[in-house]
Design an enzyme around this catalytic site. Structure first.
Site, mmCIF file in Angstrom:
data_model
loop_
_atom_site.group_PDB
_atom_site.id
_atom_site.type_symbol
_atom_site.label_atom_id
_atom_site.label_comp_id
_atom_site.label_asym_id
_atom_site.label_seq_id
_atom_site.Cartn_x
_atom_site.Cartn_y
_atom_site.Cartn_z
ATOM 1 C CE LYS A 44 -0.491 -0.329 4.966
ATOM 2 N NZ LYS A 44 -1.273 -0.771 5.964
ATOM 3 N NE ARG A 139 -5.068 0.121 12.257
ATOM 4 C CZ ARG A 139 -4.397 0.072 11.154
ATOM 5 N NH1 ARG A 139 -3.323 0.744 10.991
ATOM 6 N NH2 ARG A 139 -4.362 -0.999 10.677
#
Ligand SMILES: *Cc1c(COP(=O)(O)O)cnc(C)c1O
Length: 365
Positions: A44, A139
């Site tokens: 990514k 998260r």
């Protein structure tokens, strides 16, 4: 990043050394395989660049993982045979796209799982969902107490296969994987298997931060999947950013060009207010020095994440479009028009790869 294999000598540019990424992927995926697990290679940070994806898969990764739907869509266009995994929790509004470009997705909400299921039914697809559990990094992930409830509900959703459970650490809270939290992940998976009689074949244990435990042999055997990005692309142990043994740290180079080279004093002359970014800086007086300005600025990169290949260079700072480097101690006599090569860290690379002003040049060998 202007994606083109031919962007050639444009500067500034990222040079992507495909063979080095493939080598790094081989080292990391072999270590994971020696634990009996498989690897999703994550590209990514380079926006799913075709050559990077190819290098990850050719280097032994079982899937390609990315946080962006657009990057996975490109992968499915290029090489539909590559298994893809969406890493960021999907948006409900984009579930139809998700089931078309991602074979797997990581999930933490029953509402989203329902939307994925509806999209599968609509489009006559099957999709593999991994349910994420939060092990303390704060998260993504279902809180552990709620995991069984979510898995139980998800089991009934048509079109969806609940492929397993997963966790992500060392991202937001900086919590490192350890035998206690990884043991907890295994326990939770066992409980879900027992209570739902789902097979849940995949326990996706985490990202590059799992490498030290894998190398030390302290990762529980049951954890059988890992999602590896930075350790492959940059060859670093993300725990402390030291080089990971056997990998190369020079797979990605940033090349910039000198646009000015002058001898100047090292402390500004005149009454000083704030700089262009509202900051007041201290200047070290090194006397009159040779200083290079290169064609890169804060609009393109996180300057504190750049390390010049020439160890005698000192990065003095940057404004929007100018990076200033003290080259006075360099052995090489640098000139205007010369190219300088630097190593970007992960944060710098993230910005460079998304800057439309920075080219991408693939180096095959
Ligand atoms: C980015 C990401 C990874 C890869 O992390 P690295 O530290 O680069 O190995 C793995 N899992 C998820 C969910 C991610 O978002």
């Amino acid at each position: 990043m202007t994606i083109s294999a031919q962007s050639g000598p444009q500067s500034p540019r990222l040079e992507i050394h495909v063979e080095r990424i493939r080598e790094n992927a081989r080292v990391i995926s072999s270590l994971v395989a020696s634990h009996g697990a498989s690897t999703a290679g994550v590209g990514k940070v380079l926006r799913g660049h075709e050559f990077v994806v190819g290098a990850l898969i050719d280097g032994g990764c079982a899937q390609y993982g990315d946080s962006r739907i657009a990057n996975l869509a490109k992968v499915k266009d290029w090489r539909p045979g590559i298994e893809t995994m969406l890493l960021r929790i999907p948006e409900i509004s984009r579930c139809a796209e998700v089931v078309q470009v991602a074979d797997y997705s990581l999930n933490s909400s029953i509402d989203t799982l329902r939307a994925l299921s509806a999209a599968c039914v609509d489009l006559d697809r099957r999709h593999k969902a991994i349910i994420m559990v939060d092990l303390g990094d704060l998260r993504e992930g279902v809180w552990a107490d709620d995991l069984l409830g979510v898995v139980t509900e998800a089991k009934a959703l048509p079109g969806l296969e609940i492929a397993g459970i997963g966790a992500n650490l060392a991202c937001f809270g900086g919590v490192a994987p350890n035998p206690v939290n990884m043991g907890r992940l295994v326990e939770l998976a066992s409980e879900c298997r027992r209570e739902t009689s789902l097979e849940l074949p995949m326990i996706s244990g985490g990202n590059s931060s799992a490498l030290p435990m894998l190398a030390a042999g302290t990762m529980p055997r049951e954890v059988n999947h890992f999602r590896m990005g930075e350790s492959i692309i940059l060859g670093r142990n993300v725990y402390d950013r030291t080089p990971w043994p056997g990998t190369r740290q020079d797979a990605i180079r940033l090349v910039v060009e000198i646009v000015e080279l002058e001898r100047k004093p090292s402390v500004p002359i005149g009454h000083r207010g704030q700089d262009a970014f509202g900051e007041s800086r201290e200047f070290v007086d090194r006397g009159v020095r040779r200083r290079a300005i290169v064609n890169l600025g804060r609009q393109d990169a996180v300057v504190s994440g750049l390390v010049p290949d020439d160890p005698a260079m000192i990065i003095l700072g940057a404004s929007s479009d100018h990076l200033i480097i003290d080259v006075d101690d360099c052995e090489r006599d640098w000139h205007v028009g010369d190219e300088i090569s630097l190593s970007p860290d992960y944060g710098a690379l993230l910005a460079l790869a998304t800057s439309p002003y920075v080219g991408a040049h693939v180096v095959q060998h």
